[in-house]
Design a protein around this motif. Structure first.
Motif, PDB file in Angstrom:
ATOM      1  N   SER A   1       0.837  -1.197   0.000  1.00  0.00           N
ATOM      2  CA  SER A   1       0.000   0.000   0.000  1.00  0.00           C
ATOM      3  C   SER A   1       0.874   1.251   0.000  1.00  0.00           C
ATOM      4  CB  SER A   1      -0.905   0.002   1.229  1.00  0.00           C
ATOM      5  OG  SER A   1      -1.659   1.186   1.282  1.00  0.00           O
ATOM      6  N   PRO A   2       0.542   2.248  -0.846  1.00  0.00           N
ATOM      7  CA  PRO A   2       1.359   3.478  -0.843  1.00  0.00           C
ATOM      8  C   PRO A   2       1.233   4.272   0.450  1.00  0.00           C
ATOM      9  CG  PRO A   2      -0.566   3.737  -2.242  1.00  0.00           C
ATOM     10  CD  PRO A   2      -0.524   2.297  -1.844  1.00  0.00           C
ATOM     11  N   THR A   3       0.150   4.045   1.200  1.00  0.00           N
ATOM     12  CA  THR A   3       0.004   4.780   2.457  1.00  0.00           C
ATOM     13  C   THR A   3       1.032   4.347   3.498  1.00  0.00           C
ATOM     14  OG1 THR A   3      -1.654   3.157   3.167  1.00  0.00           O
ATOM     15  CG2 THR A   3      -2.447   5.157   2.089  1.00  0.00           C
ATOM     16  N   ALA A   4       1.602   3.139   3.309  1.00  0.00           N
ATOM     17  CA  ALA A   4       2.616   2.694   4.265  1.00  0.00           C
ATOM     18  C   ALA A   4       3.914   3.466   4.087  1.00  0.00           C
ATOM     19  CB  ALA A   4       2.859   1.193   4.104  1.00  0.00           C
ATOM     20  N   THR A   5       4.248   3.813   2.836  1.00  0.00           N
ATOM     21  CA  THR A   5       5.486   4.551   2.576  1.00  0.00           C
ATOM     22  C   THR A   5       5.283   6.059   2.581  1.00  0.00           C
ATOM     23  OG1 THR A   5       5.064   4.334   0.202  1.00  0.00           O
ATOM     24  CG2 THR A   5       6.445   2.648   1.236  1.00  0.00           C
TER      25      THR A   5
ATOM     26  N   PRO B   1       0.556  11.757  -0.112  1.00  0.00           N
ATOM     27  CA  PRO B   1       1.326  11.881  -1.364  1.00  0.00           C
ATOM     28  C   PRO B   1       1.214  13.254  -2.007  1.00  0.00           C
ATOM     29  CG  PRO B   1      -0.632  10.536  -1.688  1.00  0.00           C
ATOM     30  CD  PRO B   1      -0.529  10.783  -0.220  1.00  0.00           C
ATOM     31  N   ILE B   2       0.074  13.931  -1.859  1.00  0.00           N
ATOM     32  CA  ILE B   2      -0.091  15.246  -2.494  1.00  0.00           C
ATOM     33  C   ILE B   2       0.876  16.255  -1.886  1.00  0.00           C
ATOM     34  CG2 ILE B   2      -1.708  17.132  -2.885  1.00  0.00           C
ATOM     35  CD1 ILE B   2      -3.942  15.095  -2.942  1.00  0.00           C
ATOM     36  N   THR B   3       0.998  16.234  -0.573  1.00  0.00           N
ATOM     37  CA  THR B   3       1.939  17.146   0.082  1.00  0.00           C
ATOM     38  C   THR B   3       3.375  16.814  -0.288  1.00  0.00           C
ATOM     39  OG1 THR B   3       0.377  17.328   1.919  1.00  0.00           O
ATOM     40  CG2 THR B   3       2.628  18.073   2.312  1.00  0.00           C
ATOM     41  N   ALA B   4       3.691  15.526  -0.417  1.00  0.00           N
ATOM     42  CA  ALA B   4       5.051  15.131  -0.784  1.00  0.00           C
ATOM     43  C   ALA B   4       5.406  15.605  -2.190  1.00  0.00           C
ATOM     44  CB  ALA B   4       5.192  13.614  -0.682  1.00  0.00           C
ATOM     45  N   VAL B   5       4.458  15.488  -3.123  1.00  0.00           N
ATOM     46  CA  VAL B   5       4.713  15.953  -4.495  1.00  0.00           C
ATOM     47  C   VAL B   5       4.869  17.468  -4.523  1.00  0.00           C
ATOM     48  CG1 VAL B   5       3.703  16.138  -6.793  1.00  0.00           C
ATOM     49  CG2 VAL B   5       3.581  13.983  -5.570  1.00  0.00           C
ATOM     50  N   ARG B   6       4.033  18.179  -3.757  1.00  0.00           N
ATOM     51  CA  ARG B   6       4.135  19.639  -3.718  1.00  0.00           C
ATOM     52  C   ARG B   6       5.479  20.084  -3.144  1.00  0.00           C
ATOM     53  NH1 ARG B   6       0.390  20.682  -0.231  1.00  0.00           N
ATOM     54  NH2 ARG B   6      -1.339  20.664  -1.710  1.00  0.00           N
ATOM     55  N   GLU B   7       5.924  19.423  -2.087  1.00  0.00           N
ATOM     56  CA  GLU B   7       7.203  19.791  -1.482  1.00  0.00           C
ATOM     57  C   GLU B   7       8.366  19.514  -2.428  1.00  0.00           C
ATOM     58  OE1 GLU B   7       7.729  21.362   1.249  1.00  0.00           O
ATOM     59  OE2 GLU B   7       5.640  21.425   1.910  1.00  0.00           O
ATOM     60  N   SER B   8       8.295  18.414  -3.163  1.00  0.00           N
ATOM     61  CA  SER B   8       9.377  18.113  -4.113  1.00  0.00           C
ATOM     62  C   SER B   8       9.420  19.133  -5.245  1.00  0.00           C
ATOM     63  CB  SER B   8       9.190  16.705  -4.676  1.00  0.00           C
ATOM     64  OG  SER B   8       7.985  16.614  -5.411  1.00  0.00           O
TER      65      SER B   8
END
Length: 227
Positions: free
Chosen positions: A78-82, A86-93
């Protein structure tokens, strides 16, 4: 007297026509229709060891089918485990790639930075392609990588507004020419579009700011030469 028997005969014929017919004939002519459903015949069991040459002659729907075992694959991780968000991670990158120093992000983050740009300030935006534009900041729209602000100025006595993207590659620099005297009660100063509240042209304020800036940079350069 001779006409009387004919009249009675005709009347008798009329009565025979009016007299209702017996229902026996209609009942005899009717026939009840009913459908009888027969049970579905059970399929005959085939011998377990039947040669292949006989199986080919049997229709496919009657041939004994052997169930194939399906291979069951494990569920993907599951992507929620890692990554919890995800939206905040993409925005920060994206922000780390576009604004590595974080200066522009802090310049317009009025919620966390007290020295950031606020509505009512006079800003000067310099572009890589095109002339600079100055005006009063009417609103700030914080949307991550799509953060933008709206400037208003008067050119030849005509009100002009421009929406500028903070992280646009065409924006070279954003300078605060003059800060507002008091904190505005509204987050969007759209009422300044009316002639009663319009600030007018800010070219004089910007020219004084550029004159002072050039004087300070000239003093610094002269001091460096003397040393």
């Amino acid at each position: 007297m001779a006409a009387l028997p004919q009249f009675t005969r005709q009347l008798g014929c009329f009565r025979s026509l009016v007299k209702p017919q017996p229902l026996m004939q209609s009942q005899i002519s009717c026939r009840s229709i009913s459908t009888v459903y027969s049970q579905r015949p059970e399929p005959t069991l085939l011998p377990s060891k039947l040669p292949q040459q006989f199986l080919s002659q049997i229709p496919e729907r009657l041939q004994p089918h052997v169930r194939k075992k399906l291979k069951i694959y494990p569920a993907p991780p599951s992507p929620t485990a890692t990554c919890k968000d995800p939206i905040t991670a993409v925005r920060e990158s994206q922000l780390a790639e576009i604004d590595p120093t974080g200066e522009r992000r802090a310049l317009f983050d009025y919620r966390r930075n007290p020295r950031s740009v606020k509505v009512g300030d006079i800003l000067r935006v310099t572009f890589k392609n095109g002339d600079p534009f100055s005006g009063v900041c009417l609103s700030i729209r914080l949307r991550g990588i799509d953060t933008s602000f709206l400037l208003r100025n008067q050119l030849t006595r005509v009100g002009v507004e421009m929406s500028v993207k903070v992280f646009s590659p065409n924006v070279e620099s954003v300078e605060i020419v003059q800060r507002t005297e008091k904190r505005k009660r509204r987050a969007r100063l759209y009422y300044m579009r009316k002639p009663r509240h319009d600030m007018g042209s800010v070219e004089n304020i910007v020219s004084n700011y550029l004159r002072q800036k050039s004087a300070l940079t000239g003093q610094r350069s002269s001091r460096g030469q003397k040393r």
